[in-house]
Design a protein around this motif. Structure first.
Motif, mmCIF file in Angstrom:
data_model
loop_
_atom_site.group_PDB
_atom_site.id
_atom_site.type_symbol
_atom_site.label_atom_id
_atom_site.label_comp_id
_atom_site.label_asym_id
_atom_site.label_seq_id
_atom_site.Cartn_x
_atom_site.Cartn_y
_atom_site.Cartn_z
ATOM 1 N N ALA A 150 0.551 4.291 -2.683
ATOM 2 C CA ALA A 150 0.387 5.689 -2.274
ATOM 3 C C ALA A 150 1.481 6.569 -2.875
ATOM 4 O O ALA A 150 1.196 7.662 -3.383
ATOM 5 N N THR A 172 0.832 -1.205 0.000
ATOM 6 C CA THR A 172 0.000 0.000 0.000
ATOM 7 C C THR A 172 0.870 1.260 0.000
ATOM 8 O O THR A 172 0.501 2.274 -0.597
ATOM 9 N N ALA A 173 2.034 1.196 0.648
ATOM 10 C CA ALA A 173 2.949 2.353 0.654
ATOM 11 C C ALA A 173 3.427 2.664 -0.762
ATOM 12 O O ALA A 173 3.514 3.843 -1.157
ATOM 13 N N PHE A 191 -5.469 4.604 3.122
ATOM 14 C CA PHE A 191 -6.399 3.937 4.034
ATOM 15 C C PHE A 191 -7.634 4.774 4.344
ATOM 16 O O PHE A 191 -8.615 4.238 4.855
ATOM 17 N N ARG A 192 -7.616 6.049 4.039
ATOM 18 C CA ARG A 192 -8.850 6.834 4.137
ATOM 19 C C ARG A 192 -9.823 6.442 3.024
ATOM 20 O O ARG A 192 -11.033 6.580 3.175
ATOM 21 N N HIS A 193 -9.280 5.962 1.913
ATOM 22 C CA HIS A 193 -10.118 5.619 0.767
ATOM 23 C C HIS A 193 -10.422 4.124 0.658
ATOM 24 O O HIS A 193 -11.495 3.744 0.189
ATOM 25 N N ASN A 239 0.213 10.107 0.737
ATOM 26 C CA ASN A 239 0.827 9.286 1.781
ATOM 27 C C ASN A 239 -0.046 8.054 2.050
ATOM 28 O O ASN A 239 -1.185 7.964 1.579
ATOM 29 N N GLU A 240 0.516 7.116 2.804
ATOM 30 C CA GLU A 240 -0.193 5.850 3.040
ATOM 31 C C GLU A 240 -1.472 6.060 3.848
ATOM 32 O O GLU A 240 -2.452 5.330 3.666
ATOM 33 N N ARG A 241 -1.493 7.059 4.726
ATOM 34 C CA ARG A 241 -2.726 7.343 5.481
ATOM 35 C C ARG A 241 -3.860 7.705 4.528
ATOM 36 O O ARG A 241 -5.011 7.345 4.753
ATOM 37 N N THR A 242 -3.533 8.431 3.476
ATOM 38 C CA THR A 242 -4.556 8.784 2.479
ATOM 39 C C THR A 242 -5.097 7.535 1.811
ATOM 40 O O THR A 242 -6.306 7.418 1.567
#
Length: 197
Positions: A34, A30-31, A45-47, A40-43
């Motif tokens: 992204a 996932t990194a 996982f927001r989607h 970034n990776e947090r984005t």
């Protein structure tokens, strides 16, 4: 950096598809998705809850379109004709996303974990279609049978359309496949044949 959530989502999907095709699903993180998408990776996982769901993002939209179309189908149609009506309407979603759909299917076909997820999604959509038919007062067993047969025909038509180099539309493939499905049932065999004699 993408300016909107919709743009970030689209870029994540495109980046994932590119990486899955280049490296394979299992060797992509996932990194990396992204980073390729410029977020970034947090984005990520927001989607999306995980890297599989990037390829199945349209399922809620397809489910809603199918349920709505089954409800809107003319009241005098038989269950399979209701489903043909619904799949023809919902098929527009696939047609709009053809550039993503073709490589997506190739990635899924090459990845056991994704094939498993696709089967689970198909089962869920089939049950939703059966429920929509039951809401039209189709008895439970015929609704289930029609949903399974209709989904199989839709899946076959979509695969034929994606593999077709001609300009034939998904709609034309759907009409042909449902005609073939009806032809398979044909006239009832004699009673002796049904009894296994």
């Amino acid at each position: 950096m993408p300016r909107s959530g919709a743009e970030a989502r689209r870029r994540l999907q495109q980046a994932a598809l590119e990486l899955y095709r280049e490296r394979g699903f299992d060797r992509t993180t996932t990194a990396e998705i992204a980073a390729r998408a410029g977020v970034n990776e947090r984005t990520f996982f927001r989607h999306f809850p995980d890297k599989r769901e990037v390829l199945f993002d349209g399922e809620p939209e397809l489910r809603a379109a199918l349920m709505r179309a089954v409800a809107e189908a003319p009241g005098d149609l038989e269950p399979l004709d209701v489903l043909l009506f619904a799949f023809r309407k919902a098929g527009r979603i696939l047609e709009e996303n053809r550039p993503f759909s073709e490589p997506r299917l190739a990635v899924i076909a090459a990845t056991p974990a994704l094939r498993e997820r696709e089967l689970a999604k198909a089962a869920s959509l089939t049950e939703a279609v059966a429920e929509a038919l039951r809401r039209r007062n189709v008895a439970a067993r015929p609704a289930e049978l029609a949903a399974h047969a209709g989904w199989a025909a839709f899946h076959q038509a979509a695969q034929d359309w994606l593999a077709d180099d001609s300009a034939q539309s998904l709609d034309a493939h759907l009409l042909q496949t449902f005609d073939e499905l009806r032809a398979l049932s044909g006239p009832r065999p004699p009673a002796a044949a049904r009894a296994g004699d």
